[in-house]
Design a protein around this motif. Sequence first.
Motif, PDB file in Angstrom:
ATOM      1  N   GLU A   1       0.846  -1.184   0.000  1.00  0.00           N
ATOM      2  CA  GLU A   1       0.000   0.000   0.000  1.00  0.00           C
ATOM      3  C   GLU A   1       0.891   1.247   0.000  1.00  0.00           C
ATOM      4  O   GLU A   1       2.032   1.202   0.469  1.00  0.00           O
ATOM      5  N   HIS A   2       0.376   2.341  -0.534  1.00  0.00           N
ATOM      6  CA  HIS A   2       1.182   3.559  -0.617  1.00  0.00           C
ATOM      7  C   HIS A   2       0.381   4.757  -0.138  1.00  0.00           C
ATOM      8  O   HIS A   2      -0.646   5.104  -0.729  1.00  0.00           O
ATOM      9  N   PRO A   3       0.822   5.401   0.950  1.00  0.00           N
ATOM     10  CA  PRO A   3       0.187   6.637   1.406  1.00  0.00           C
ATOM     11  C   PRO A   3       0.718   7.823   0.594  1.00  0.00           C
ATOM     12  O   PRO A   3       1.855   8.246   0.780  1.00  0.00           O
TER      13      PRO A   3
ATOM     14  N   CYS B   1       5.058   9.251  -2.096  1.00  0.00           N
ATOM     15  CA  CYS B   1       4.655   8.231  -1.125  1.00  0.00           C
ATOM     16  C   CYS B   1       5.271   8.594   0.214  1.00  0.00           C
ATOM     17  O   CYS B   1       6.399   9.062   0.289  1.00  0.00           O
TER      18      CYS B   1
ATOM     19  N   LYS C   1       5.871   6.495   2.715  1.00  0.00           N
ATOM     20  CA  LYS C   1       6.774   5.493   3.293  1.00  0.00           C
ATOM     21  C   LYS C   1       8.178   5.933   2.890  1.00  0.00           C
ATOM     22  O   LYS C   1       8.503   5.973   1.689  1.00  0.00           O
TER      23      LYS C   1
ATOM     24  N   HIS D   1      10.232   4.387   0.241  1.00  0.00           N
ATOM     25  CA  HIS D   1       9.707   4.402  -1.127  1.00  0.00           C
ATOM     26  C   HIS D   1      10.115   5.673  -1.864  1.00  0.00           C
ATOM     27  O   HIS D   1       9.861   5.813  -3.057  1.00  0.00           O
TER      28      HIS D   1
ATOM     29  N   MET E   1       9.221   7.176  -5.584  1.00  0.00           N
ATOM     30  CA  MET E   1       7.860   7.705  -5.716  1.00  0.00           C
ATOM     31  C   MET E   1       7.804   9.149  -5.241  1.00  0.00           C
ATOM     32  O   MET E   1       7.305   9.449  -4.151  1.00  0.00           O
TER      33      MET E   1
HETATM   34 CU   LIG Z   1       4.928   3.678  -1.151  1.00  0.00          CU
END
Ligand SMILES: [Cu+2]
Length: 229
Positions: A84-86, A139, A141, A144, A191
Amino acid sequence: MALGMQGMFIVHPRTPQLPKVDRDYCIMLHNFAVHAGTATPDPSVMTDFNMWTFNSRVFPGIDPMVARTGDRVRIRVANLSMHEHPIHIHGTAFEVTGTDAGWIPQTARYKETTMLVPVGNIRVGGFIADYPGDWAMHCHKSHHTMNAMGHDIPNMLGVPHSDLARRIRTLVPGYMMMGEGPFGPIEMGGMFTTMKIRDDQGHDDYGDPGWYEHPAGTVAWKLEDSANG
Ligand SMILES: [Cu+2]
Protein backbone atom coordinates in the motif's frame (compact mmCIF):
# COMPACT_ATOMS: atom_id res chain seq x y z
CA MET A 1 3.14 -7.63 -14.40
CA ALA A 2 6.39 -7.85 -12.45
CA LEU A 3 8.11 -6.44 -15.53
CA GLY A 4 5.62 -3.56 -15.66
CA MET A 5 2.93 -4.67 -18.10
CA GLN A 6 -0.04 -2.95 -16.55
CA GLY A 7 -2.04 0.17 -17.28
CA MET A 8 -5.25 2.02 -16.69
CA PHE A 9 -8.33 2.57 -18.83
CA ILE A 10 -9.98 5.95 -18.26
CA VAL A 11 -13.46 6.21 -19.74
CA HIS A 12 -14.63 9.77 -20.17
CA PRO A 13 -18.44 9.86 -20.21
CA ARG A 14 -20.09 11.59 -23.12
CA THR A 15 -22.02 13.72 -20.63
CA PRO A 16 -19.79 14.56 -17.64
CA GLN A 17 -21.61 14.44 -14.33
CA LEU A 18 -18.96 16.27 -12.37
CA PRO A 19 -17.55 19.77 -12.41
CA LYS A 20 -15.15 19.92 -15.33
CA VAL A 21 -11.54 19.55 -14.32
CA ASP A 22 -8.75 21.52 -15.95
CA ARG A 23 -5.97 18.97 -15.33
CA ASP A 24 -6.53 15.24 -15.12
CA TYR A 25 -3.50 13.19 -14.10
CA CYS A 26 -3.11 9.44 -13.76
CA ILE A 27 -0.36 7.73 -11.82
CA MET A 28 0.21 3.98 -11.66
CA LEU A 29 2.19 2.87 -8.63
CA HIS A 30 4.52 -0.06 -9.03
CA ASN A 31 7.47 -1.83 -7.52
CA PHE A 32 10.35 -3.70 -9.08
CA ALA A 33 13.27 -5.76 -7.87
CA VAL A 34 16.36 -4.90 -9.89
CA HIS A 35 19.39 -6.61 -8.44
CA ALA A 36 22.80 -4.97 -8.44
CA GLY A 37 24.57 -5.48 -11.75
CA THR A 38 21.37 -6.29 -13.66
CA ALA A 39 19.01 -4.23 -15.78
CA THR A 40 15.95 -6.52 -15.84
CA PRO A 41 13.49 -6.73 -12.95
CA ASP A 42 13.44 -10.06 -11.14
CA PRO A 43 9.84 -11.37 -11.35
CA SER A 44 10.42 -14.06 -8.71
CA VAL A 45 10.74 -11.50 -5.91
CA MET A 46 7.49 -11.36 -3.94
CA THR A 47 7.66 -8.49 -1.46
CA ASP A 48 11.25 -7.27 -1.11
CA PHE A 49 11.46 -4.64 -3.83
CA ASN A 50 14.03 -1.90 -4.34
CA MET A 51 12.52 0.29 -7.11
CA TRP A 52 9.39 2.30 -6.35
CA THR A 53 7.85 3.97 -9.36
CA PHE A 54 5.26 6.48 -10.57
CA ASN A 55 4.26 5.33 -14.08
CA SER A 56 7.31 3.06 -14.14
CA ARG A 57 9.71 5.95 -13.56
CA VAL A 58 11.72 7.08 -10.56
CA PHE A 59 12.53 10.60 -9.39
CA PRO A 60 14.33 12.65 -10.65
CA GLY A 61 13.32 10.98 -13.93
CA ILE A 62 9.63 11.90 -13.46
CA ASP A 63 8.09 14.93 -15.11
CA PRO A 64 6.43 17.44 -12.80
CA MET A 65 2.68 17.85 -12.93
CA VAL A 66 1.63 21.41 -13.74
CA ALA A 67 -1.41 23.59 -13.18
CA ARG A 68 -2.43 27.19 -13.61
CA THR A 69 -3.45 29.02 -10.45
CA GLY A 70 -7.16 28.42 -9.95
CA ASP A 71 -7.25 25.20 -11.99
CA ARG A 72 -9.38 22.33 -10.78
CA VAL A 73 -6.98 19.37 -10.63
CA ARG A 74 -7.69 15.65 -10.48
CA ILE A 75 -5.06 13.02 -9.74
CA ARG A 76 -6.05 9.36 -10.15
CA VAL A 77 -3.68 7.03 -8.34
CA ALA A 78 -3.86 3.31 -9.06
CA ASN A 79 -1.98 0.62 -7.20
CA LEU A 80 -1.22 -2.85 -8.54
CA SER A 81 2.05 -3.11 -6.63
CA MET A 82 2.52 -5.47 -3.69
CA HIS A 83 2.39 -2.75 -1.03
CA GLU A 84 0.00 0.00 0.00
CA HIS A 85 1.18 3.56 -0.62
CA PRO A 86 0.19 6.64 1.41
CA ILE A 87 0.36 9.37 -1.25
CA HIS A 88 1.03 12.75 0.32
CA ILE A 89 0.76 16.20 -1.23
CA HIS A 90 2.18 19.49 0.02
CA GLY A 91 0.59 22.92 -0.19
CA THR A 92 -2.98 21.69 -0.49
CA ALA A 93 -5.18 18.75 0.50
CA PHE A 94 -6.87 16.08 -1.56
CA GLU A 95 -10.60 15.84 -1.58
CA VAL A 96 -11.08 12.11 -2.13
CA THR A 97 -13.67 12.08 -4.88
CA GLY A 98 -13.56 8.53 -6.19
CA THR A 99 -12.30 4.98 -6.00
CA ASP A 100 -12.00 2.15 -8.50
CA ALA A 101 -15.69 1.47 -7.79
CA GLY A 102 -16.83 4.89 -8.97
CA TRP A 103 -17.35 8.44 -7.82
CA ILE A 104 -18.00 9.08 -4.13
CA PRO A 105 -21.27 10.95 -3.50
CA GLN A 106 -20.64 14.63 -2.81
CA THR A 107 -21.82 14.35 0.81
CA ALA A 108 -19.44 11.47 1.57
CA ARG A 109 -16.25 13.00 0.19
CA TYR A 110 -13.52 13.76 2.68
CA LYS A 111 -10.26 15.64 2.77
CA GLU A 112 -6.81 14.44 3.65
CA THR A 113 -3.26 15.39 2.83
CA THR A 114 -2.14 11.76 2.68
CA MET A 115 -4.35 9.52 0.58
CA LEU A 116 -3.76 5.83 1.30
CA VAL A 117 -3.97 3.76 -1.88
CA PRO A 118 -4.33 0.09 -0.96
CA VAL A 119 -3.25 -2.75 -3.23
CA GLY A 120 -5.68 -3.32 -6.09
CA ASN A 121 -7.35 0.04 -5.53
CA ILE A 122 -7.68 3.46 -7.07
CA ARG A 123 -8.09 6.69 -5.17
CA VAL A 124 -8.96 9.92 -6.93
CA GLY A 125 -7.83 13.13 -5.27
CA GLY A 126 -9.07 16.53 -6.31
CA PHE A 127 -8.10 20.05 -5.34
CA ILE A 128 -8.11 23.64 -6.53
CA ALA A 129 -4.63 24.88 -7.38
CA ASP A 130 -4.81 27.84 -5.01
CA TYR A 131 -1.17 28.54 -4.25
CA PRO A 132 1.59 29.06 -6.83
CA GLY A 133 4.76 27.14 -6.05
CA ASP A 134 6.53 23.81 -6.40
CA TRP A 135 4.70 21.35 -4.19
CA ALA A 136 6.06 17.88 -3.50
CA MET A 137 3.84 14.85 -4.00
CA HIS A 138 5.25 11.52 -2.87
CA CYS A 139 4.66 8.23 -1.13
CA HIS A 140 5.01 8.79 2.61
CA LYS A 141 6.77 5.49 3.29
CA SER A 142 10.23 6.97 3.55
CA HIS A 143 12.07 4.10 1.86
CA HIS A 144 9.71 4.40 -1.13
CA THR A 145 11.31 7.78 -1.81
CA MET A 146 14.80 6.29 -1.39
CA ASN A 147 15.36 3.83 -4.21
CA ALA A 148 18.06 1.20 -4.34
CA MET A 149 17.30 0.13 -0.81
CA GLY A 150 18.02 -3.47 -0.04
CA HIS A 151 19.68 -5.98 2.24
CA ASP A 152 23.37 -6.86 2.22
CA ILE A 153 24.54 -3.47 1.02
CA PRO A 154 27.10 -1.51 3.02
CA ASN A 155 25.98 1.39 5.19
CA MET A 156 27.17 4.49 3.32
CA LEU A 157 26.58 6.97 6.16
CA GLY A 158 29.68 9.08 6.65
CA VAL A 159 31.36 7.85 3.46
CA PRO A 160 32.61 10.75 1.32
CA HIS A 161 30.73 10.50 -1.95
CA SER A 162 31.16 13.96 -3.44
CA ASP A 163 32.98 12.47 -6.44
CA LEU A 164 30.91 9.29 -6.66
CA ALA A 165 28.34 10.52 -9.20
CA ARG A 166 31.06 11.68 -11.61
CA ARG A 167 32.85 8.32 -11.35
CA ILE A 168 29.62 6.35 -11.87
CA ARG A 169 28.83 8.55 -14.89
CA THR A 170 31.93 7.17 -16.60
CA LEU A 171 30.15 3.79 -16.45
CA VAL A 172 26.50 4.98 -16.68
CA PRO A 173 26.20 8.16 -18.79
CA GLY A 174 23.73 10.65 -17.37
CA TYR A 175 23.62 8.96 -13.97
CA MET A 176 22.33 11.26 -11.20
CA MET A 177 22.61 10.56 -7.49
CA MET A 178 19.64 12.80 -6.80
CA GLY A 179 17.72 15.68 -8.33
CA GLU A 180 19.17 19.17 -8.20
CA GLY A 181 16.77 21.75 -6.80
CA PRO A 182 16.96 25.52 -6.34
CA PHE A 183 18.26 25.08 -2.78
CA GLY A 184 20.65 22.18 -3.47
CA PRO A 185 20.31 18.44 -4.03
CA ILE A 186 16.84 16.97 -3.56
CA GLU A 187 17.52 13.88 -1.48
CA MET A 188 14.59 11.99 -2.92
CA GLY A 189 14.13 9.16 -5.39
CA GLY A 190 11.47 6.68 -6.31
CA MET A 191 7.86 7.71 -5.72
CA PHE A 192 8.36 11.46 -5.69
CA THR A 193 7.40 14.27 -8.02
CA THR A 194 6.20 17.86 -7.86
CA MET A 195 3.02 19.77 -8.64
CA LYS A 196 4.09 23.08 -10.16
CA ILE A 197 1.42 25.77 -9.93
CA ARG A 198 1.93 29.02 -11.82
CA ASP A 199 -0.18 32.12 -12.46
CA ASP A 200 0.90 32.16 -16.11
CA GLN A 201 0.89 28.45 -17.02
CA GLY A 202 -0.93 28.16 -20.37
CA HIS A 203 -4.22 26.25 -20.21
CA ASP A 204 -2.96 23.60 -22.64
CA ASP A 205 0.66 23.81 -21.55
CA TYR A 206 2.01 20.74 -19.78
CA GLY A 207 5.63 21.85 -20.07
CA ASP A 208 7.89 22.19 -17.06
CA PRO A 209 7.97 25.89 -16.09
CA GLY A 210 11.26 25.43 -14.20
CA TRP A 211 11.74 26.08 -10.52
CA TYR A 212 9.43 28.52 -8.79
CA GLU A 213 10.83 31.99 -8.27
CA HIS A 214 9.82 32.86 -4.75
CA PRO A 215 8.65 36.43 -4.22
CA ALA A 216 11.08 38.47 -2.14
CA GLY A 217 10.63 37.90 1.58
CA THR A 218 8.87 34.53 1.27
CA VAL A 219 11.89 32.25 1.78
CA ALA A 220 13.26 31.50 5.25
CA TRP A 221 16.79 32.62 5.99
CA LYS A 222 19.31 32.12 8.78
CA LEU A 223 18.99 34.81 11.40
CA GLU A 224 22.76 35.17 11.91
CA ASP A 225 23.22 35.75 8.17
CA SER A 226 20.68 38.52 8.39
CA ALA A 227 22.37 40.03 11.49
CA ASN A 228 25.67 40.04 9.62
CA GLY A 229 24.11 41.84 6.73
CU1 LIG B 1 4.93 3.68 -1.15
